[in-house]
Design a protein around this motif. Structure first.
Motif, mmCIF file in Angstrom:
data_model
loop_
_atom_site.group_PDB
_atom_site.id
_atom_site.type_symbol
_atom_site.label_atom_id
_atom_site.label_comp_id
_atom_site.label_asym_id
_atom_site.label_seq_id
_atom_site.Cartn_x
_atom_site.Cartn_y
_atom_site.Cartn_z
ATOM 1 N N ALA A 1 58.492 18.210 38.084
ATOM 2 C CA ALA A 1 57.234 17.485 37.921
ATOM 3 C C ALA A 1 56.104 18.106 38.727
ATOM 4 O O ALA A 1 54.929 17.927 38.375
ATOM 5 C CB ALA A 1 57.426 16.022 38.342
ATOM 6 N N ARG A 2 56.437 18.828 39.767
ATOM 7 C CA ARG A 2 55.393 19.347 40.665
ATOM 8 C C ARG A 2 54.385 20.258 39.956
ATOM 9 O O ARG A 2 53.175 20.091 40.147
ATOM 10 C CB ARG A 2 56.053 20.070 41.835
ATOM 11 N N PRO A 3 54.809 21.226 39.127
ATOM 12 C CA PRO A 3 53.800 22.028 38.407
ATOM 13 C C PRO A 3 52.917 21.188 37.488
ATOM 14 O O PRO A 3 51.735 21.502 37.310
ATOM 15 C CB PRO A 3 54.653 23.025 37.606
ATOM 16 N N ILE A 4 53.489 20.136 36.908
ATOM 17 C CA ILE A 4 52.690 19.234 36.070
ATOM 18 C C ILE A 4 51.622 18.560 36.916
ATOM 19 O O ILE A 4 50.458 18.433 36.507
ATOM 20 C CB ILE A 4 53.593 18.188 35.382
ATOM 21 N N GLY A 5 52.006 18.144 38.114
ATOM 22 C CA GLY A 5 51.043 17.544 39.019
ATOM 23 C C GLY A 5 49.937 18.505 39.397
ATOM 24 O O GLY A 5 48.761 18.117 39.484
ATOM 25 N N THR A 6 50.287 19.770 39.604
ATOM 26 C CA THR A 6 49.283 20.776 39.929
ATOM 27 C C THR A 6 48.276 20.914 38.796
ATOM 28 O O THR A 6 47.057 20.965 39.019
ATOM 29 C CB THR A 6 49.950 22.131 40.204
ATOM 30 N N ILE A 7 48.759 20.982 37.562
ATOM 31 C CA ILE A 7 47.872 21.115 36.404
ATOM 32 C C ILE A 7 46.933 19.911 36.305
ATOM 33 O O ILE A 7 45.719 20.055 36.108
ATOM 34 C CB ILE A 7 48.703 21.271 35.117
ATOM 35 N N GLY B 1 56.999 14.057 42.745
ATOM 36 C CA GLY B 1 56.760 15.451 42.384
ATOM 37 C C GLY B 1 55.342 15.694 41.897
ATOM 38 O O GLY B 1 54.707 16.683 42.289
ATOM 39 N N ILE B 2 54.845 14.811 41.045
ATOM 40 C CA ILE B 2 53.462 14.944 40.564
ATOM 41 C C ILE B 2 52.487 14.864 41.734
ATOM 42 O O ILE B 2 51.526 15.633 41.832
ATOM 43 C CB ILE B 2 53.162 13.859 39.515
ATOM 44 N N ALA B 3 52.740 13.939 42.649
ATOM 45 C CA ALA B 3 51.865 13.780 43.808
ATOM 46 C C ALA B 3 51.891 15.012 44.695
ATOM 47 O O ALA B 3 50.848 15.441 45.215
ATOM 48 C CB ALA B 3 52.280 12.547 44.609
ATOM 49 N N LEU B 4 53.050 15.617 44.882
ATOM 50 C CA LEU B 4 53.147 16.812 45.712
ATOM 51 C C LEU B 4 52.356 17.967 45.104
ATOM 52 O O LEU B 4 51.754 18.767 45.820
ATOM 53 C CB LEU B 4 54.612 17.218 45.902
ATOM 54 N N LEU C 1 51.843 9.649 46.327
ATOM 55 C CA LEU C 1 53.033 10.074 47.064
ATOM 56 C C LEU C 1 53.555 8.947 47.942
ATOM 57 O O LEU C 1 54.753 8.613 47.918
ATOM 58 C CB LEU C 1 52.706 11.300 47.916
ATOM 59 N N GLY C 2 52.665 8.340 48.719
ATOM 60 C CA GLY C 2 53.090 7.266 49.600
ATOM 61 C C GLY C 2 53.600 6.055 48.839
ATOM 62 O O GLY C 2 54.616 5.459 49.213
ATOM 63 N N ARG D 1 51.396 18.365 56.231
ATOM 64 C CA ARG D 1 52.701 18.870 55.808
ATOM 65 C C ARG D 1 53.834 17.995 56.321
ATOM 66 O O ARG D 1 54.856 17.817 55.650
ATOM 67 C CB ARG D 1 52.897 20.306 56.291
ATOM 68 N N THR D 2 53.673 17.445 57.521
ATOM 69 C CA THR D 2 54.714 16.563 58.065
ATOM 70 C C THR D 2 54.916 15.346 57.171
ATOM 71 O O THR D 2 56.056 14.939 56.910
ATOM 72 C CB THR D 2 54.343 16.113 59.488
ATOM 73 N N SER D 3 53.824 14.774 56.687
ATOM 74 C CA SER D 3 53.939 13.597 55.815
ATOM 75 C C SER D 3 54.677 13.948 54.528
ATOM 76 O O SER D 3 55.530 13.187 54.062
ATOM 77 C CB SER D 3 52.561 13.029 55.497
ATOM 78 N N GLU D 4 54.364 15.110 53.952
ATOM 79 C CA GLU D 4 55.016 15.516 52.708
ATOM 80 C C GLU D 4 56.508 15.732 52.923
ATOM 81 O O GLU D 4 57.341 15.292 52.118
ATOM 82 C CB GLU D 4 54.369 16.790 52.184
ATOM 83 N N PHE D 5 56.866 16.417 54.002
ATOM 84 C CA PHE D 5 58.277 16.711 54.244
ATOM 85 C C PHE D 5 59.043 15.480 54.704
ATOM 86 O O PHE D 5 60.254 15.370 54.453
ATOM 87 C CB PHE D 5 58.416 17.847 55.257
#
Length: 443
Positions: free
Chosen positions: A83-89, A143-146, A111-112, A38-42
């Motif tokens: 984009a995040r929900p698209i990434g989840t799908i 967003g897709i990566a998250l 993400l990186g 979580r630290t990396s994401e934030f």
């Protein structure tokens, strides 16, 4: 194709070898992996957010005034939440076809890479509108990566923790937010204070983005260390944390997903109201040095960490639903006083940040547990991911843009009204969420 037929990567082999001695996976071990992830994401999140105030209005949007450029930057900032929900799908499908480790490897490298690439963005002066397009494309990549970085570890941590300490363990993944803010703000504060403006805008601002790749590699290994072990795979299956089809999950759990996305709204709105928005307000409407306020945010992050730890104890004592409802009321009261505090000079600003980060820590510390607890077991993994996506979209995606736009047109009181509305939505969602109430009573 089954996940078992996919050749093992070197990352997976190295991560798997750590547990070759039969080490037992405890909630404490899970917690360490979750916090690092979580630290990396934030960190990636806050590096972009801070640059949206300090850098991009000058570098990417120099053809408009500073206020308009910041609003444009915040509009690009919001793209990741769409984009995040698209990434989840996309990545739920990858998970079902190739396994969780492949999904995590691809998403975290995306993400990186997206974050690091932002450090190479050319200025508008040299690339014209391509500079804007590249920034927007990379933000969508984040967003897709998250969406793909969701690993179910937070839910697994809560479900495998001792019954009387679930509030404490539900809090631990959330520590990644203030830790990520602390590191990102500290890096920018150093470069802003140490470099002349010309050097900072030429190259200094780029270094925090470069740091992201190293942090993400460490996070990937920490998470693979957990998800590739046979014991963990058994725990995932036992707790029914396998990925379910997205359409099936939405059809079955739409009400829980919808209500769950509003439960943390007050917390997520406050999240930006004490981090991204006040930085933009200070830079645009006061003479305070950005470096000084970034140091204030570092101190606020430390306060937030302490408040989160307390939230775990309080949730175990009084229950998550009671905790979230009480803090939502306090956030509503804070929203009324916040404009006066933020506009009240140094003392008011410090009170705003101090009180705000205390409330942020208390509320955000339990927001993850509330989301996971409302879903049926067979759809918990996919449903938690979708609920989290929507919660961030509704509660955080537009917060900096809306707060700054309202403030520039109507004054600071309008930003307080925006935060107040988030608290109201949380209270309504808690009242409607009968499943969460039953779980709270059962405890």
């Amino acid at each position: 194709m089954s996940a078992n037929t996919v050749p093992e990567t070197s990352f997976e082999a190295d991560a798997r070898s750590i547990h070759s001695d039969g080490e037992h996976v405890t909630p404490g071990v899970i917690a360490i992996g979750v916090v690092i992830g979580r630290t990396s994401e934030f960190f990636d999140f806050f590096v972009f957010a801070i640059a949206s105030v300090l850098v991009f209005p000058t570098l990417v949007f120099p053809y408009v005034d500073r206020l308009q450029g910041t609003l444009y930057s915040f509009a690009v900032f919001a793209l990741a939440f769409f984009a995040r929900p698209i990434g989840t799908i996309i990545f739920i499908a990858v998970d079902r076809a190739y396994g969780r480790s492949v999904k995590l490897t691809i998403s975290i490298f995306l993400l990186g890479t997206s974050t690091v690439a932002m450090g190479f963005i050319p200025s508008y002066e040299s690339a014209g509108n391509w500079s804007v397009a590249i920034l927007a494309l990379l933000r969508i990549g984040q967003g897709i990566a998250l969406g793909g970085a969701w690993d179910g570890l937070a839910s697994l941590l809560s479900l495998n923790s001792p019954e009387k300490h679930r509030g404490w363990y539900a809090m631990l993944p959330q520590l990644g937010a203030p830790i990520g803010l602390l590191v990102a703000s500290g890096l920018f504060a150093f470069f802003v204070a140490a470099l002349p403006n010309e050097d900072f805008f030429a190259w200094g601002w780029r270094y925090p983005f470069f740091v992201a790749f190293a942090i993400n590699v460490v996070a990937l290994f920490a998470r693979l260390r957990l998800v590739v072990t046979p014991e963990f795979e058994e725990m995932y299956a036992k707790r029914e944390l396998e990925p379910a089809p997205v359409v099936e999950t939405v059809q079955s759990q739409w009400k829980a997903i919808w209500l769950g996305s509003f439960v943390p709204l007050a917390s997520f709105a406050l999240f930006h109201m004490v981090t991204v928005f006040p930085l933009s307000w200070v830079v645009l409407f006061t003479r305070e040095a950005p470096a000084r306020f970034l140091v204030v945010e570092v101190i606020g992050a430390v306060i937030g960490i302490g408040a989160m730890l307390v939230s775990g104890l309080l949730a175990d004592r009084f229950g998550r639903r009671t905790m979230l409802g009480t803090i939502a009321v306090l956030i509503a009261l804070f929203a009324i006083a916040a404009p006066s505090l933020l506009g009240g000079g140094d003392v008011g600003e410090r009170l705003f940040m101090g009180i705000g980060f205390v409330l942020f820590g208390l509320s955000f510390g339990q927001s993850s547990g509330a989301i996971a607890s409302t879903l049926s077991p067979q759809h918990r993994y996919t449903g938690s991911a979708l609920t989290t996506d929507l919660a961030w979209l509704f509660g955080a995606g537009f917060a900096p843009l809306a707060a700054l736009l309202l403030t520039s047109k109507l004054g600071l009181a309008a930003s307080g009204a925006y935060l107040f509305s988030g608290a109201v939505f949380t209270l309504v969602a808690l009242g409607l969420n009968k499943q969460l109430a039953k779980r709270d009573i059962a405890r």
